[in-house]
Design an enzyme around this catalytic site. Structure first.
Site, PDB file in Angstrom:
ATOM      1  N   GLU A  34       0.611  -1.226  -0.019  1.00 18.25           N
ATOM      2  CA  GLU A  34      -0.021  -0.206  -0.026  1.00 18.25           C
ATOM      3  C   GLU A  34       0.734   1.212  -0.004  1.00 18.25           C
ATOM      4  O   GLU A  34       2.055   1.006   0.203  1.00 18.25           O
ATOM      5  CB  GLU A  34      -1.031   0.088   1.187  1.00 18.25           C
ATOM      6  CG  GLU A  34      -2.129  -0.977   0.897  1.00 18.25           C
ATOM      7  CD  GLU A  34      -2.962  -0.799   2.077  1.00 18.25           C
ATOM      8  OE1 GLU A  34      -2.828  -0.258   3.127  1.00 18.25           O
ATOM      9  OE2 GLU A  34      -4.134  -1.467   2.065  1.00 18.25           O
ATOM     10  N   HIS A  86      10.639  17.962   6.366  1.00 17.59           N
ATOM     11  CA  HIS A  86      12.082  17.818   5.910  1.00 17.59           C
ATOM     12  C   HIS A  86      12.483  16.339   6.398  1.00 17.59           C
ATOM     13  O   HIS A  86      13.207  15.712   5.786  1.00 17.59           O
ATOM     14  CB  HIS A  86      12.988  18.651   6.257  1.00 17.59           C
ATOM     15  CG  HIS A  86      12.483  20.164   5.855  1.00 17.59           C
ATOM     16  ND1 HIS A  86      12.624  20.457   4.534  1.00 17.59           N
ATOM     17  CD2 HIS A  86      11.981  21.168   6.283  1.00 17.59           C
ATOM     18  CE1 HIS A  86      12.073  21.729   4.277  1.00 17.59           C
ATOM     19  NE2 HIS A  86      11.768  22.217   5.341  1.00 17.59           N
TER      20      HIS A  86
HETATM   21  N1  LIG Z   1      13.322  35.372  13.458  1.00 15.21           N
HETATM   22  C1  LIG Z   1      13.997  35.131  12.429  1.00 15.21           C
HETATM   23  N2  LIG Z   1      14.822  36.061  12.333  1.00 15.21           N
HETATM   24  C2  LIG Z   1      15.860  36.079  11.020  1.00 15.21           C
HETATM   25  N3  LIG Z   1      15.559  35.283  10.205  1.00 15.21           N
HETATM   26  C3  LIG Z   1      14.765  34.456  10.109  1.00 15.21           C
HETATM   27  C4  LIG Z   1      13.952  34.289  11.255  1.00 15.21           C
HETATM   28  N4  LIG Z   1      12.821  33.347  11.230  1.00 15.21           N
HETATM   29  C5  LIG Z   1      13.041  32.885   9.950  1.00 15.21           C
HETATM   30  N5  LIG Z   1      14.063  33.216   9.338  1.00 15.21           N
HETATM   31  C6  LIG Z   1      14.668  33.248   8.062  1.00 15.21           C
HETATM   32  O1  LIG Z   1      13.703  32.776   7.023  1.00 15.21           O
HETATM   33  C7  LIG Z   1      13.773  31.468   6.679  1.00 15.21           C
HETATM   34  C8  LIG Z   1      12.428  30.715   6.504  1.00 15.21           C
HETATM   35  O2  LIG Z   1      11.876  30.866   7.802  1.00 15.21           O
HETATM   36  P1  LIG Z   1      11.175  29.389   8.308  1.00 15.21           P
HETATM   37  O3  LIG Z   1      12.211  28.374   8.401  1.00 15.21           O
HETATM   38  O4  LIG Z   1      10.622  29.881   9.644  1.00 15.21           O
HETATM   39  O5  LIG Z   1       9.928  29.093   7.367  1.00 15.21           O
HETATM   40  P2  LIG Z   1       9.826  27.742   6.195  1.00 15.21           P
HETATM   41  O6  LIG Z   1      10.245  28.444   5.047  1.00 15.21           O
HETATM   42  O7  LIG Z   1       8.377  27.788   6.333  1.00 15.21           O
HETATM   43  O8  LIG Z   1      10.547  26.699   6.686  1.00 15.21           O
HETATM   44  P3  LIG Z   1      10.395  25.264   6.049  1.00 15.21           P
HETATM   45  O9  LIG Z   1      10.975  25.353   4.823  1.00 15.21           O
HETATM   46  O10 LIG Z   1      11.304  24.533   7.203  1.00 15.21           O
HETATM   47  O11 LIG Z   1       9.147  25.006   6.172  1.00 15.21           O
HETATM   48  C9  LIG Z   1      14.583  30.759   7.504  1.00 15.21           C
HETATM   49  O12 LIG Z   1      15.494  29.720   6.725  1.00 15.21           O
HETATM   50  C10 LIG Z   1      15.527  32.070   8.157  1.00 15.21           C
HETATM   51  O13 LIG Z   1      16.811  32.092   7.120  1.00 15.21           O
END
Ligand SMILES: Nc1ncnc2c1ncn2[C@@H]1O[C@H](COP(=O)(O)OP(=O)(O)OP(=O)(O)O)[C@@H](O)[C@H]1O
Ligand SMILES: [Mg+2]
Lengths: 300, 443
Positions: A215, A256
């Protein structure tokens, strides 16, 4: 001799006083399986379809030499019931209960490993060696079981209980019987995966071919393919994977980590490819299993 | 159940894992105020039950309260992978030196929990790791030993961070493991786990999923934190799906539901679990156009099958029906037959004149066949494969639609086809002489 169970297997049913367990106990007895005892804490002295009930598995083993257990207790008690059975010396535990949390499942599997016991399931409808014995609810009442399951040369391993009966029934009406049929369980983490049962089938002289019902999700089929590639398997294997359409459905979410652990595995197309690559004959339609089996068994 | 980032972070906080300052808001005005509180600059993050937000434009930096207002307005209107954005997390802007990855999940083959750590954290983790698997270190855990300090030390050492950061990382690893075990998570992931320019370890994102089967022992305390159980599908259920769900919930015995709307013309009453998957695959492979997916199994009472059949038969666009389930050992063939026939009669459909391919087998099949015979429905037994039943149904629908194209009304077409599909000729044409002979013999 059959695989896992035969007419000499001595079964204890844990949770025997439950509605479902009581009814499949009757079916097992009627089929000729030696159900020697049942366990329900606090109900010692009772009888279910003539089977004596005890408070502990220990008592069931001491009084009746039980060596195999079928566990059908509520999810929250399942882990403990399985470990109790293994602690009492039970070598094979078939877990009927579904919806057992994974963190409980890994504990009971670790416990079995540490004690040299084998678990089938959880979420397994059971196993059967046609004409000899069966565990849990597989096949239903004897009359139904006999329509679907007949003795013969093909081992069937299935993630779905219903489709195991369907597959064996279709084989039987086409004159192909089964050496054993094992519903390995529908959950992501189970005691005995396909590849872990293969060594038993390799050794079994009565098994001439193997049918796999897979499945979507998990890496059970891919792991089987890897195993065959690495260790070889001398008998023909025919596989069918249901649910290919799920590959194209939206809303499939993987973190991931899941992708890193499993690679890109899990899709039905990926599973089929991996199996073909390992020399497994893959059926695109369920009834093609019969065509392929007839070829490998040289029935025409 | 998947948690939102802000909920996941509530759990991390409970376990003492360092987090950026953050404020959850629901309106652009609140966002502006929050940014002001955080010093005039902040990250605006879409709260949504899916990953890849960064790539989809759901994570933006606001350099002023004004900008925050504008960005929040845009982000709140977004849908990411079909999931609606329900709120926005306004978060302290971290001064990032490195983005790390840390996760705890299950390994189905090792049958243990596994933790993964990598210095390739951030939105491209999967691409990087696919190219170079050596960027991830894996550690497995015997459930009876659980986390041991040396395991955290080994994992952290893989990244060779400065001493203080290494210490802090070890502590985060141990805390995340404990959280995973205590809360029955199937996934507890921090990506990125940030090493800031001043050497601190801070969880910039968090993704936690709690096992549905463990909700019986988690729900209460989650609710205590304001985290409520929720469905995990992106789209709203259609009217048909809602009614089917209601019907299925009307009685706890068995399943006659799990319906999914596919909008086509072939109504499906199929079962049980694997049997539904197998039948549905075959319908699609043969080029069929199903109206719905569903599952009937676990011994549902007549009234639930009846309810589902009625919904399927009266679904707009449905022109014919396939009833097909695997050999039942627990559910009863006769109860399913009764439910389907009753639905037809209630809708004013004469079962003998309606195009239906019916394949049923298993417990109480003789009683089931007797009912079907009585109402003039041609049925097939276990000799007909499920995919073969699907093929018959797909061809049946094609015939109906051809007749409609020829200018016949739907009712005329249905009536004519209903008769034709009962002939040996039809079965032979679709399945070949040999199979036809075999499956029809004695029926
Ligand atoms: N508080 C913060 N300060 C600075 N940069 C941040 C912060 N939060 C997120 N980022 C930047 O934004 C990127 C993406 O944010 P985050 O991982 O929260 O969301 P995402 O794209 O949904 O992640 P995923 O791909 O794991 O689903 C991070 O890899 C980081 O580079
Ligand atoms: Mg992230």
């Amino acid at each position: 001799m059959g695989i896992l169970i035969d007419e000499n297997t001595r079964v204890v049913v844990q949770g025997i006083t439950g509605r479902e367990a009581a009814s499949f106990t009757e079916w097992m007895l009627d089929y000729g399986t030696k159900v020697v005892a049942g366990v329900t804490p606090g109900k010692e002295g009772m009888k279910v379809h003539g089977v004596p009930v005890y408070n502990t598995v220990k008592a069931a083993v001491e009084n009746h030499d039980a060596n195999t257990s079928v566990v059908s207790v509520p999810p929250r008690f399942t882990k403990d019931a399985v470990m109790e059975a293994i602690d009492a010396g039970i070598e094979l535990v078939s877990v009927f209960t579904e919806r057992v949390p994974r963190s409980d499942v890994i504990e009971m599997i670790q416990f079995a490993k540490d004690h040299g016991a084998r678990i089938i399931g959880p979420n397994s409808l059971g196993s059967i060696v046609p004409g000899k014995a069966k565990l849990a609810a597989i096949g239903g009442p004897t009359e139904e079981t006999n329509k679907a399951y007949t003795p013969g040369p093909v081992a069937v391993l299935s993630r779905s209980g219903g489709m195991m009966t369907e597959t064996c029934s279709l084989m039987s009406v086409n004159g192909i019987g089964q050496s054993v049929a094992i519903n390995v369980g529908g959950d992501p983490i189970i005691g005995s995966m396909f590849h872990e049962l293969l060594p038993l089938l390799e050794k079994d002289p009565e098994t001439r071919a193997v049918v796999i019902y897979g499945e979507p999700g998990t890496v059970a089929e891919e792991t089987l393919a890897d195993y065959i590639k690495e260790h070889g398997f001398s008998k023909p294997v025919v596989a069918f994977i249901g649910g290919g359409f799920v590959d194209k459905m939206p809303g499939q979410r993987f973190g991931h980590a899941a992708v890193i652990v499993t690679g890109k595995k899990g899709s039905v197309e990926g599973k089929k490819e991996a199996l073909r690559d390992a020399g497994v004959l893959v059926a695109d339609y369920h009834s093609e299993i019969i065509t392929l089996l007839k070829e490998v068994l040289k029935m025409k | 159940m998947r948690l939102y980032e802000y909920e996941s972070k509530m759990l991390l906080e409970k376990y003492g894992i360092p987090l950026p300052k953050r404020i959850l808001v629901k309106t652009p005005e609140e966002a502006a105020k929050a940014v002001e509180e955080l010093g005039g600059k902040a990250v605006i993050k879409a709260q949504v039950l899916t990953g890849g937000r960064g790539k989809a434009g759901g994570i933006k930096i606001a350099n002023s309260p004004e900008e925050a207002k504008k960005l929040t307005e845009e982000i709140l209107k977004m849908k990411i992978n079909d999931f609606p954005v329900v709120a926005v997390l306004v978060e302290e802007l971290l001064n990032i030196d490195k983005e790390l990855f840390l996760a705890c999940t299950y390994d189905e083959v090792a049958k243990q929990r596994i933790m993964l750590i990598s210095d390739a954290g951030g939105v491209d983790i999967n691409e990087v790791v696919e190219k170079d698997p050596s960027r991830v270190y894996r550690e497995w855990f015997n459930p009876f030993y659980g986390m041991m300090a040396f395991k955290a030390k080994k994992m952290a050492d893989f990244l060779k961070l400065p001493k203080d950061a290494d210490r802090a990382l070890q502590s985060v690893i141990m805390r995340l493991y404990n959280l995973a075990v205590d809360y029955d998570t199937t996934l507890a992931e921090i990506n990125p786990l940030v090493l800031t320019k001043d050497g601190k370890i801070v969880a910039a994102d968090a993704h936690i999923e709690i096992e549905d089967d463990a909700m019986y022992r988690q729900q209460q305390r989650l609710e205590g934190m304001g985290i409520h159980d929720r469905p995990s599908t992106p789209r709203e259920p259609t009217e048909f799906e809602k009614l089917a769900e209601e019907n299925d919930m009307s009685d706890h015995r068995g399943v006659a539901g799990r319906a999914i709307d596919f909008g086509g013309s072939l109504g499906c009453i199929i079962g049980a679990g694997g049997g539904s998957l197998t039948t549905f695959d075959a319908i699609l492979r043969y080029g069929g156009n199903p109206a719905n997916y569903c599952e009937v199994g676990g011994n549902p009472p007549v009234k639930k099958v009846y309810g589902l059949a009625k919904l399927v038969l009266s679904k707009p666009g449905v022109k014919g029906l396939l009833v097909c389930h695997n050999v039942y050992s627990n559910s009863r063939v006769d109860l399913v037959a009764r439910g389907v026939i009753k639905a037809m009669l209630d809708l004013g459909i004469n079962p003998a004149e309606y195009p239906v391919v019916y394949r049923g087998a298993g417990a109480f099949e003789e009683d089931g066949y007797a009912i079907l015979r009585k109402y003039g429905v041609r049925y097939y037994d276990r000799r007909l494969g499920m995919d073969q039943a699907a093929k018959l149904a797909v061809e049946m629908l094609k015939l109906i639609e051809e007749k409609e194209k020829e200018g016949k009304s739907l009712e005329e077409a249905q009536k004519e086809v209903a008769q034709y599909i009962k002939t040996e000729e039809f079965v032979k044409k679709v399945l070949g002489e040999e199979v036809a002979k075999k499956v029809l013999e004695g029926l």
